[in-house]
Write an enzyme that holds these catalytic residues in place. Structure first.
Site, PDB file in Angstrom:
ATOM      1  N   GLY A 222      30.359  43.826  22.470  1.00 15.15           N
ATOM      2  CA  GLY A 222      29.435  42.709  22.612  1.00 15.15           C
ATOM      3  C   GLY A 222      29.276  41.846  21.386  1.00 15.15           C
ATOM      4  O   GLY A 222      28.406  40.975  21.352  1.00 15.15           O
ATOM      5  N   GLU A 263      33.254  49.252  20.746  1.00 10.53           N
ATOM      6  CA  GLU A 263      34.185  48.859  21.811  1.00 10.53           C
ATOM      7  C   GLU A 263      34.252  47.339  21.938  1.00 10.53           C
ATOM      8  O   GLU A 263      33.865  46.771  22.949  1.00 10.53           O
ATOM      9  CB  GLU A 263      33.711  49.437  23.158  1.00 10.53           C
ATOM     10  CG  GLU A 263      33.510  50.924  23.174  1.00 10.53           C
ATOM     11  CD  GLU A 263      32.599  51.373  24.318  1.00 10.53           C
ATOM     12  OE1 GLU A 263      32.031  50.511  25.024  1.00 10.53           O
ATOM     13  OE2 GLU A 263      32.453  52.586  24.494  1.00 10.53           O
ATOM     14  N   PRO A 264      34.734  46.637  20.920  1.00  6.64           N
ATOM     15  CA  PRO A 264      34.785  45.179  21.013  1.00  6.64           C
ATOM     16  C   PRO A 264      35.925  44.709  21.915  1.00  6.64           C
ATOM     17  O   PRO A 264      37.040  45.225  21.840  1.00  6.64           O
ATOM     18  CB  PRO A 264      35.039  44.747  19.567  1.00  6.64           C
ATOM     19  CG  PRO A 264      35.739  45.900  18.937  1.00  6.64           C
ATOM     20  CD  PRO A 264      35.255  47.140  19.634  1.00  6.64           C
ATOM     21  N   GLY A 265      35.624  43.760  22.780  1.00  4.44           N
ATOM     22  CA  GLY A 265      36.662  43.142  23.596  1.00  4.44           C
ATOM     23  C   GLY A 265      36.870  41.712  23.105  1.00  4.44           C
ATOM     24  O   GLY A 265      37.833  41.370  22.411  1.00  4.44           O
ATOM     25  N   ARG A 302      35.307  31.334  33.475  1.00  3.04           N
ATOM     26  CA  ARG A 302      34.090  31.510  32.669  1.00  3.04           C
ATOM     27  C   ARG A 302      33.133  30.312  32.711  1.00  3.04           C
ATOM     28  O   ARG A 302      31.926  30.507  32.824  1.00  3.04           O
ATOM     29  CB  ARG A 302      34.439  31.860  31.212  1.00  3.04           C
ATOM     30  CG  ARG A 302      35.210  33.187  31.067  1.00  3.04           C
ATOM     31  CD  ARG A 302      35.388  33.599  29.624  1.00  3.04           C
ATOM     32  NE  ARG A 302      34.169  34.118  29.054  1.00  3.04           N
ATOM     33  CZ  ARG A 302      33.374  33.465  28.252  1.00  3.04           C
ATOM     34  NH1 ARG A 302      33.673  32.250  27.859  1.00  3.04           N
ATOM     35  NH2 ARG A 302      32.272  34.014  27.800  1.00  3.04           N
ATOM     36  N   TYR A 306      29.764  31.670  34.211  1.00  2.00           N
ATOM     37  CA  TYR A 306      28.723  31.948  33.212  1.00  2.00           C
ATOM     38  C   TYR A 306      28.203  30.682  32.528  1.00  2.00           C
ATOM     39  O   TYR A 306      27.524  30.807  31.511  1.00  2.00           O
ATOM     40  CB  TYR A 306      29.285  32.828  32.090  1.00  2.00           C
ATOM     41  CG  TYR A 306      29.953  34.109  32.486  1.00  2.00           C
ATOM     42  CD1 TYR A 306      29.302  35.039  33.289  1.00  2.00           C
ATOM     43  CD2 TYR A 306      31.222  34.421  32.011  1.00  2.00           C
ATOM     44  CE1 TYR A 306      29.919  36.240  33.610  1.00  2.00           C
ATOM     45  CE2 TYR A 306      31.834  35.617  32.320  1.00  2.00           C
ATOM     46  CZ  TYR A 306      31.180  36.522  33.127  1.00  2.00           C
ATOM     47  OH  TYR A 306      31.779  37.711  33.425  1.00  2.00           O
ATOM     48  N   CYS A 332      39.425  23.403  45.206  1.00  2.00           N
ATOM     49  CA  CYS A 332      38.445  22.839  46.137  1.00  2.00           C
ATOM     50  C   CYS A 332      37.098  23.541  46.004  1.00  2.00           C
ATOM     51  O   CYS A 332      36.623  24.222  46.919  1.00  2.00           O
ATOM     52  CB  CYS A 332      38.977  22.923  47.566  1.00  2.00           C
ATOM     53  SG  CYS A 332      40.461  21.951  47.753  1.00  2.00           S
ATOM     54  N   GLU A 333      36.553  23.449  44.844  1.00  2.00           N
ATOM     55  CA  GLU A 333      35.224  23.916  44.472  1.00  2.00           C
ATOM     56  C   GLU A 333      34.865  23.044  43.277  1.00  2.00           C
ATOM     57  O   GLU A 333      35.736  22.413  42.692  1.00  2.00           O
ATOM     58  CB  GLU A 333      35.244  25.364  43.948  1.00  2.00           C
ATOM     59  CG  GLU A 333      35.763  26.415  44.890  1.00  2.00           C
ATOM     60  CD  GLU A 333      34.702  26.959  45.824  1.00  2.00           C
ATOM     61  OE1 GLU A 333      33.497  26.753  45.575  1.00  2.00           O
ATOM     62  OE2 GLU A 333      35.104  27.598  46.813  1.00  2.00           O
ATOM     63  N   TYR A 360      38.748  37.479  28.849  1.00  2.00           N
ATOM     64  CA  TYR A 360      38.243  37.192  30.192  1.00  2.00           C
ATOM     65  C   TYR A 360      38.775  35.862  30.727  1.00  2.00           C
ATOM     66  O   TYR A 360      38.103  35.166  31.466  1.00  2.00           O
ATOM     67  CB  TYR A 360      36.701  37.238  30.211  1.00  2.00           C
ATOM     68  CG  TYR A 360      36.162  38.482  29.556  1.00  2.00           C
ATOM     69  CD1 TYR A 360      36.307  39.715  30.171  1.00  2.00           C
ATOM     70  CD2 TYR A 360      35.563  38.447  28.290  1.00  2.00           C
ATOM     71  CE1 TYR A 360      35.860  40.889  29.557  1.00  2.00           C
ATOM     72  CE2 TYR A 360      35.110  39.599  27.674  1.00  2.00           C
ATOM     73  CZ  TYR A 360      35.263  40.819  28.309  1.00  2.00           C
ATOM     74  OH  TYR A 360      34.827  41.961  27.699  1.00  2.00           O
TER      75      TYR A 360
HETATM   76  C1  LIG Z   1      32.956  44.836  28.606  1.00  2.00           C
HETATM   77  C2  LIG Z   1      32.650  46.015  27.783  1.00  2.00           C
HETATM   78  C3  LIG Z   1      32.864  45.977  26.407  1.00  2.00           C
HETATM   79  C4  LIG Z   1      33.352  44.743  25.681  1.00  2.00           C
HETATM   80  O1  LIG Z   1      32.432  43.713  25.666  1.00  2.00           O
HETATM   81  P1  LIG Z   1      32.749  42.410  24.774  1.00  2.00           P
HETATM   82  O2  LIG Z   1      31.581  41.516  24.994  1.00  2.00           O
HETATM   83  O3  LIG Z   1      34.011  41.832  25.279  1.00  2.00           O
HETATM   84  O4  LIG Z   1      32.872  42.876  23.368  1.00  2.00           O
HETATM   85  C5  LIG Z   1      32.625  47.128  25.689  1.00  2.00           C
HETATM   86  N1  LIG Z   1      32.174  48.253  26.289  1.00  2.00           N
HETATM   87  C6  LIG Z   1      31.944  48.320  27.611  1.00  2.00           C
HETATM   88  C7  LIG Z   1      31.466  49.581  28.197  1.00  2.00           C
HETATM   89  C8  LIG Z   1      32.168  47.214  28.397  1.00  2.00           C
HETATM   90  O5  LIG Z   1      31.927  47.266  29.710  1.00  2.00           O
END
Ligand SMILES: *Cc1c(COP(=O)(O)O)cnc(C)c1O
Length: 403
Positions: A222, A263-265, A302, A306, A332-333, A360
């Site tokens: 996050g 857990e960074p995405g 996105r 969002y 078509c949206e 994403y």
């Molecule tokens: C989606 C998710 C993340 C990554 O979130 P980001 O906002 O992309 O960093 C980490 N942990 C869990 C469990 C998630 O579902």
């Protein structure tokens, strides 16, 4: 120093591979990973890339080559991670709302597992007792992050076991002699305040004494990245220091020092990505000028889903006069990428770059309107290569004919 692809590099790729196309810059992922490891070097930390943000197998291989671990949100993602060469011990499966059979598959694969319901925790206890270490995903009841749709830790969220049910958790732990190695929290996305993570860890501190075999506090992902020029990313060094002082204030139970997992995405792959599109039509409706591009919510959802802001630039006309354009898709949206956005004079045929498209982006793409998914290109060491071919018409029929 900012690591970015230049306008010329992007235009060359648009010419070579056509548009629409997703472009990823390997060195940017590396730079983001290094920011994480250097900020958290003052703590015992492990980083797990939340791969649901972008699962292209070459990206997974690249992330692995950096020495990063991986967090998965489905068993298929676990299988992709294994396919990319990750060792099971580098793989974490943080589940929510899944069938117990997927947890059994994960145990067979030998990966770390975080469980997010009392029901699955009980089934886990019945099946494995003390034999397989497990993590428990808690819901901290804190509201955090960019907006409600991406917040996961608040008190109406489906994610995790509410902390106020810790009695029920402890009963199960005792009844089945569960080997709880990890306590997990993930509060949401786009979290810019370090305090949110500190609040999370404070909640966990109260629970630690109940879990004598605990080794890991997993604080989820996050971290925020800037989407517009006014935004800033999560100040990681400050976060690391705040977490360290929180730890220093809490002499830990059992004299054990705990490892922290993240857990960074988005933080790792958002800014590495660019969606390049071409302008199909200009339409002046007297109130605004639409620039309709050869993409839409089928490729990048996105903004629609969002209200996410993505910076856009007209690569083809960098010296054009700045004027407001509403950039829309061909679906078509109502799939508006940007409303009244100041861009260098847009002309039909111009190539636009949509920034922060790594996380994403492609991953949430679809075939809506029977449109085709675009190619993905990786730039590494100044060289570009195709890492997914664009879909062709035949791909639409592949799963329907000759069954
Ligand atoms: C989606 C998710 C993340 C990554 O979130 P980001 O906002 O992309 O960093 C980490 N942990 C869990 C469990 C998630 O579902």
């Amino acid at each position: 120093m900012s690591v970015q692809l230049t306008r010329e590099q992007l235009l060359t790729i648009a010419r070579e591979y056509g548009t629409p196309v997703y472009v990823y810059h390997a060195e940017k992922i590396k730079a983001q990973f290094q920011k994480l490891t250097s900020a958290f070097s003052i703590l015992d930390t492990k980083i797990f890339y939340a791969c649901k943000a972008l699962t292209n197998i070459q990206i997974l291989r690249y992330v692995k080559s950096l020495g990063c671990n991986i967090d998965c949100s489905s068993f298929n993602e676990v299988q992709l991670a294994l396919h990319a060469g990750f060792d099971p011990r580098q793989i974490l499966y943080t589940s929510n709302g899944i069938s117990f059979s997927e947890i059994q598959d994960a145990v067979k694969a030998g990966v770390h597992i975080n469980i997010d319901s009392l029901s699955n925790l009980e089934k886990f206890g019945q099946a494995y007792g003390h034999d397989y270490p497990v993590g428990i995903r808690l819901r901290p009841n804190i509201m955090a992050g960019g907006n409600m749709k991406i917040a996961t830790g608040h008190d109406r969220s489906k994610f995790g076991i509410p902390v106020e049910q810790h009695r029920e958790i402890l009963n199960l732990v005792q009844q089945y002699q569960l080997h709880v190695r990890t306590l997990h929290l993930h509060s949401g996305s786009d979290i810019k305040e370090p305090e949110v993570f500190v609040k999370g860890i404070e909640i966990l501190f109260d629970l630690i004494p109940h879990f004598p075999e605990l080794e890991v506090l997993d604080l989820g992902g996050g971290f925020k990245v800037p989407y517009s020029s006014e935004e800033k990313e999560t100040p990681l060094p400050e976060l690391a220091h705040q977490l360290k002082s929180a730890f220093d204030l809490h002499p830990l139970a059992n004299g054990k020092s705990l490892q922290i997992w993240f857990e960074p995405g988005k933080f790792l792959v958002s800014e590495c990505g660019y969606l390049l599109v071409s302008v199909n039509v200009l339409k002046d409706n007297t109130k605004e000028v639409f620039a309709g591009v050869n993409s839409g919510l089928n490729h990048l959802i996105r903004p629609t889903l969002y209200d996410a802001y993505h910076r856009i630039e007209n690569l083809s006309n960098p010296d054009g006069v700045m004027k407001p354009f509403t950039v829309t898709g061909y679906i078509c949206e109502t799939d508006t990428f940007a409303t009244d956005r100041l861009l260098n004079q847009v002309r039909e045929g111009d190539v636009l770059a949509i920034y922060n498209a790594g996380a994403y982006g492609f991953e949430m793409s679809s075939n809506y309107n029977s449109r085709l998914k675009p190619a993905e290109v990786l730039v590494e060491g100044g060289m570009s290569r195709l890492i997914r071919r664009a879909e062709q018409f035949e791909d639409l029929l592949r799963f329907q004919e000759n069954l």
